[in-house]
Each structure stands twice: as C-alpha cells, then as structure tokens.
Design a protein around this motif. Structure first.
Motif, short mmCIF file in Angstrom:
data_model
loop_
_atom_site.label_atom_id
_atom_site.label_comp_id
_atom_site.label_asym_id
_atom_site.label_seq_id
_atom_site.Cartn_x
_atom_site.Cartn_y
_atom_site.Cartn_z
N ARG A 22 -21.89 -26.30 -19.08
CA ARG A 22 -22.91 -27.47 -19.46
C ARG A 22 -23.53 -28.11 -18.39
N HIS A 23 -23.17 -28.08 -17.13
CA HIS A 23 -23.85 -28.54 -16.03
C HIS A 23 -25.06 -27.82 -15.59
N ASP A 24 -25.05 -26.32 -16.10
CA ASP A 24 -26.17 -25.55 -15.77
C ASP A 24 -27.24 -25.46 -16.72
N ILE A 25 -26.83 -26.06 -17.90
CA ILE A 25 -28.18 -25.89 -18.96
C ILE A 25 -29.54 -26.39 -18.74
N GLY A 26 -29.55 -27.39 -17.90
CA GLY A 26 -30.97 -27.99 -17.60
C GLY A 26 -31.67 -27.08 -16.68
N GLU A 27 -30.76 -26.10 -15.70
CA GLU A 27 -31.53 -25.38 -15.14
C GLU A 27 -31.91 -24.26 -15.68
N TRP A 28 -31.32 -23.89 -16.59
CA TRP A 28 -31.63 -22.49 -17.42
C TRP A 28 -32.75 -23.02 -18.40
N ARG A 29 -32.55 -23.99 -19.04
CA ARG A 29 -33.99 -24.76 -19.63
C ARG A 29 -35.05 -24.72 -18.71
N HIS A 47 -42.03 -25.43 -24.82
CA HIS A 47 -41.26 -26.45 -25.73
C HIS A 47 -40.07 -25.84 -26.70
N VAL A 48 -40.60 -25.01 -27.36
CA VAL A 48 -39.54 -24.16 -28.25
C VAL A 48 -38.54 -23.24 -27.38
N ALA A 49 -39.03 -22.68 -26.50
CA ALA A 49 -38.29 -21.86 -25.48
C ALA A 49 -37.23 -22.78 -24.84
N THR A 54 -31.40 -24.66 -24.48
CA THR A 54 -30.45 -25.61 -24.82
C THR A 54 -29.62 -25.63 -25.75
N GLU A 55 -30.17 -25.24 -26.99
CA GLU A 55 -29.33 -25.17 -28.08
C GLU A 55 -28.30 -23.94 -28.08
N LEU A 56 -28.82 -22.90 -27.54
CA LEU A 56 -28.12 -21.63 -27.84
C LEU A 56 -26.86 -21.57 -26.57
N LEU A 57 -27.08 -22.27 -25.41
CA LEU A 57 -26.15 -22.21 -24.48
C LEU A 57 -25.37 -23.29 -24.77
N GLY A 77 -46.17 -8.52 -28.49
CA GLY A 77 -47.46 -8.75 -28.96
C GLY A 77 -47.80 -10.24 -28.93
N GLU A 78 -47.88 -10.99 -30.00
CA GLU A 78 -48.38 -12.36 -29.85
C GLU A 78 -47.08 -13.30 -30.08
N VAL A 79 -46.21 -12.96 -29.94
CA VAL A 79 -44.80 -13.68 -30.26
C VAL A 79 -44.07 -13.88 -28.87
N LEU A 80 -43.41 -14.97 -28.73
CA LEU A 80 -42.76 -15.37 -27.61
C LEU A 80 -41.20 -15.11 -28.03
N CYS A 81 -40.33 -14.37 -27.52
CA CYS A 81 -39.09 -14.41 -27.91
C CYS A 81 -38.02 -14.74 -27.07
N VAL A 82 -36.93 -15.51 -27.39
CA VAL A 82 -35.80 -15.96 -26.53
C VAL A 82 -34.80 -15.62 -27.09
N ARG A 83 -33.70 -14.81 -26.43
CA ARG A 83 -32.38 -14.23 -26.78
C ARG A 83 -31.30 -14.75 -26.13
N LEU A 84 -30.35 -14.98 -26.61
CA LEU A 84 -29.20 -14.96 -25.79
C LEU A 84 -28.08 -14.19 -26.41
#
Length: 236
Positions: A22-29, A47-49, A54-57, A77-84
C-alpha cells in the motif's frame, strides 16, 4: 520501494516486476503516468492509467495473499493499455456502487472512463487489463465519445456499417436495416463517413421496399438485363 528487477522497456511498452504494498501505490501511480506520457498519451489517458494502477494494486493488497505482480503500460495502435498480473485466480467483479459508501467505486469508475476493462486467467494467476484511447484525436476516441443510440458507425470486423442500438460499458449493440444485430467492442468502432451515411440510407430504403414486396433487384429479365458499373458494398 520493493522492486524485484529493473523494468525492461521498449518504444511501445514499459514493464516492471514488483511487490504490491500500500505504501508504494503512489509511486507506481506516478511511474505509470510518466510511462503513459512517454508513449504519447494525453491528459485524459494519463489520468485513466494512474487511476487504473491505483485501483488494481489496491485490490491486490486487499484481496491477494502473494504480493508478486507485473505491471505493464503499453500502446497498441491508438489504444493505451495498462495491465497488472497477480497470483490470484479470483476474477475481479464490477458492482454498482453504493453512493453513500466510502469505497467500492474503483472498478466501476474505471469501466465508465475506459473503453475496455477485463481479465485473463493463466496457470499462475491472472492479468487484469484496462484499455483507453491514447489521445482525444484518435479515431478510437472520436468513436467512443460519440457513441449513443442512433449513431451510425463502421465495424471493421464484419466490414459493415450499422446503427448503435444500445451502449453498455465497453460493449455496443449494433443493428442493420435487415434486422441483423450483433455486439461489438467499442474500441474497434469508428464514426461512419458521409458516404457511408448515404449508403446506409439507401440500404434502409431498399429494405423497406423489400418488406412491401416492391423491390426487384435483378430486374424484369433476370440478373443480366442492362449494364453498368457498380461499386461493391457490404451485405444488408
């Protein structure tokens, strides 16, 4: 910060192995936001990324016993992808939030902001992923933000134009003049061109004539009567 290795990077992807805390979420965000901007994302996509990380972690810290994860920020392509990736096989659930509650809105809000959110189970756990338009100028973004019932769009998978009948999250129900209907992911749709609008109106008019029994597409003497040049169009 608990990092297991230096993140590999390509021109289209940033990836980090990490231990969720939890204390690292801000840094990964923060890291995800920097990576998204480096990949060409605009303010809304960043903003979405950041919200997604934040939510996934946060969900991993709350629901998963093992903290080992892999975070990926990439462009397709034209899509930004965030995966965890995490070590749990439990599928995430999106529920309608209680507006008086102090938590429980995260995945619901992400689903409203992103084009696509989902998960893929693997032998070692699962990937949870979020897709959004890389920037507001892309065809993906223009299509998604203008999607509402009655709007005409082009779906490249069946190569057809159709009218939007219903929008639910990242799924869009489409319909043709013939009554044919299907559901498509909103990320693959684009607004219909002026020519496609005219084409759709012609198809709709032809369908109305067929329903009245007045259409005779092959002519009175069969399909070879007369001559001309026709541009191929999608099936009705």
């Amino acid at each position: 910060m608990n990092v297991t290795a230096q993140p590999p990077r390509t021109d289209y992807q940033h990836s980090w192995p990490l231990l969720a805390a939890r204390h690292d979420i801000g840094e990964w965000r923060h890291k995800a936001g920097i990576a998204a901007r480096a990949l060409g994302a605009d303010h809304d996509a960043v903003h979405v990324a950041r919200l997604g990380v934040t939510e996934l972690l946060g969900n991993v810290c709350k629901h998963v016993a093992e903290p080992q994860c892999q975070l990926v920020v990439a462009v397709e392509g034209e899509v930004l992808c965030v995966r965890l990736f995490d070590r749990s096989h439990e599928a995430p659930r999106v529920t309608t939030p209680d507006h008086l509650a102090e938590s429980g809105r995260g995945l619901w809000l992400l689903r409203e902001l992103a084009f696509d959110i989902g998960y893929t189970l693997t032998t070692g756990g699962k990937w949870v992923w979020i897709h959004c338009a890389l920037n507001a100028g892309t065809a993906v973004s223009r299509a998604a933000h203008g999607l509402r019932p009655g709007v005409l769009v082009h779906d490249p998978k069946p190569e057809m134009i159709a009218v939007v009948e219903e929008v639910e999250g990242f799924r869009v129900k489409l319909r043709r003049p013939s009554g044919m209907s299907w559901t498509a992911e909103r990320t693959r749709l684009r607004p219909a061109t002026a020519y496609e609008h005219r084409q759709f109106r012609a198809l709709a008019a032809l369908q109305r004539l067929r329903q009245k029994g007045l259409a005779c597409p092959d002519g009175p003497d069969g399909p070879d009567a007369g001559s001309g040049r026709l541009s191929p169009g999608p099936a009705v």
